[in-house]
Design a protein around this motif. Structure first.
Motif, PDB file in Angstrom:
ATOM      1  N   PHE A   1       0.801  -1.216   0.000  1.00 29.59           N
ATOM      2  CA  PHE A   1       0.000   0.000   0.000  1.00 29.59           C
ATOM      3  C   PHE A   1       0.840   1.275   0.000  1.00 29.59           C
ATOM      4  N   PRO A   2       1.834   1.422   0.886  1.00 28.68           N
ATOM      5  CA  PRO A   2       2.611   2.672   0.867  1.00 28.68           C
ATOM      6  C   PRO A   2       3.270   2.940  -0.493  1.00 28.68           C
ATOM      7  N   ILE A   3       3.764   1.893  -1.123  1.00 26.15           N
ATOM      8  CA  ILE A   3       4.411   2.033  -2.434  1.00 26.15           C
ATOM      9  C   ILE A   3       3.378   2.441  -3.484  1.00 26.15           C
ATOM     10  N   GLN A   4       2.232   1.771  -3.470  1.00 22.19           N
ATOM     11  CA  GLN A   4       1.174   2.067  -4.439  1.00 22.19           C
ATOM     12  C   GLN A   4       0.653   3.492  -4.259  1.00 22.19           C
ATOM     13  N   LEU A   5       0.457   3.897  -3.018  1.00 23.32           N
ATOM     14  CA  LEU A   5      -0.061   5.230  -2.758  1.00 23.32           C
ATOM     15  C   LEU A   5       0.860   6.288  -3.355  1.00 23.32           C
ATOM     16  N   LYS A   6       2.146   6.166  -3.080  1.00 23.78           N
ATOM     17  CA  LYS A   6       3.091   7.152  -3.597  1.00 23.78           C
ATOM     18  C   LYS A   6       3.152   7.101  -5.124  1.00 23.78           C
ATOM     19  N   LYS A   7       3.151   5.896  -5.682  1.00 25.17           N
ATOM     20  CA  LYS A   7       3.211   5.732  -7.138  1.00 25.17           C
ATOM     21  C   LYS A   7       1.995   6.374  -7.813  1.00 25.17           C
ATOM     22  N   LEU A   8       0.817   6.101  -7.284  1.00 26.98           N
ATOM     23  CA  LEU A   8      -0.401   6.652  -7.868  1.00 26.98           C
ATOM     24  C   LEU A   8      -0.459   8.167  -7.686  1.00 26.98           C
ATOM     25  N   ARG A   9      -0.053   8.639  -6.507  1.00 26.42           N
ATOM     26  CA  ARG A   9      -0.072  10.081  -6.235  1.00 26.42           C
ATOM     27  C   ARG A   9       0.874  10.834  -7.162  1.00 26.42           C
ATOM     28  N   THR A  10       2.104  10.352  -7.258  1.00 23.71           N
ATOM     29  CA  THR A  10       3.083  11.036  -8.102  1.00 23.71           C
ATOM     30  C   THR A  10       2.742  10.880  -9.584  1.00 23.71           C
ATOM     31  N   GLY A  11       2.090   9.772  -9.932  1.00 28.41           N
ATOM     32  CA  GLY A  11       1.665   9.575 -11.320  1.00 28.41           C
ATOM     33  C   GLY A  11       0.666  10.628 -11.775  1.00 28.41           C
ATOM     34  N   LEU A  12      -0.080  11.174 -10.837  1.00 20.86           N
ATOM     35  CA  LEU A  12      -1.032  12.242 -11.146  1.00 20.86           C
ATOM     36  C   LEU A  12      -0.454  13.621 -10.821  1.00 20.86           C
ATOM     37  N   SER A  13       0.841  13.652 -10.508  1.00 21.67           N
ATOM     38  CA  SER A  13       1.526  14.901 -10.153  1.00 21.67           C
ATOM     39  C   SER A  13       0.834  15.610  -8.993  1.00 21.67           C
ATOM     40  N   MET A  14       0.411  14.822  -8.013  1.00 21.25           N
ATOM     41  CA  MET A  14      -0.245  15.382  -6.839  1.00 21.25           C
ATOM     42  C   MET A  14       0.724  15.364  -5.666  1.00 21.25           C
ATOM     43  N   SER A  15       0.611  16.350  -4.821  1.00 20.58           N
ATOM     44  CA  SER A  15       1.420  16.400  -3.611  1.00 20.58           C
ATOM     45  C   SER A  15       0.663  15.705  -2.471  1.00 20.58           C
ATOM     46  N   GLN A  16       1.377  15.451  -1.396  1.00 22.88           N
ATOM     47  CA  GLN A  16       0.711  14.913  -0.213  1.00 22.88           C
ATOM     48  C   GLN A  16      -0.346  15.904   0.275  1.00 22.88           C
ATOM     49  N   GLU A  17      -0.041  17.168   0.147  1.00 23.79           N
ATOM     50  CA  GLU A  17      -0.984  18.221   0.548  1.00 23.79           C
ATOM     51  C   GLU A  17      -2.255  18.162  -0.304  1.00 23.79           C
ATOM     52  N   ASP A  18      -2.106  17.887  -1.600  1.00 24.54           N
ATOM     53  CA  ASP A  18      -3.269  17.768  -2.485  1.00 24.54           C
ATOM     54  C   ASP A  18      -4.187  16.634  -2.021  1.00 24.54           C
TER      55      ASP A  18
END
Length: 103
Positions: free
Chosen positions: A5-22
């Motif tokens: 999950f942690p890997i997928q979350l970061k991969k999906l988030r960065t794939g959409l060019s979203m920040s943690q804040e977003d």
């Protein structure tokens, strides 16, 4: 079992060019909560998992496990039809009967 999950979350988030804040803003949570999820120090509850899957437009399996959904193989379906049509014709069925058999 490997925690994906942690890997997928970061991969999906960065794939959409979203920040943690977003992500945090969309879920009405703190950026630190998203950071803890990505580091594996915490996990989201089910309602946030569902919201994340909606944000990333993916299945929960993809989000949590990193698995891709299976694609329907059209050739398999066509093969089934070619087998069924002669059998139904021999047995005296109709096209609606054939369609119902595959539902």
């Amino acid at each position: 079992m490997e925690i994906r999950f942690p890997i997928q979350l970061k991969k999906l988030r960065t794939g959409l060019s979203m920040s943690q804040e977003d992500i945090a803003g969309k879920l009405y949570i703190s950026r630190q909560a998203v950071s803890r999820w990505e580091s594996g120090d915490a996990t989201p509850d089910m309602s946030n998992l569902i919201k994340l899957a909606e944000i990333f437009d993916c299945s929960l399996d993809t989000l949590v496990l990193g698995t891709e959904p299976k694609q329907d193989n059209i050739d398999d379906k066509i093969d089934k039809w070619w087998v069924a049509i002669p059998l139904v014709a021999i047995l005296g069925g109709t096209i609606p009967d054939i369609i119902q058999a595959f539902k």
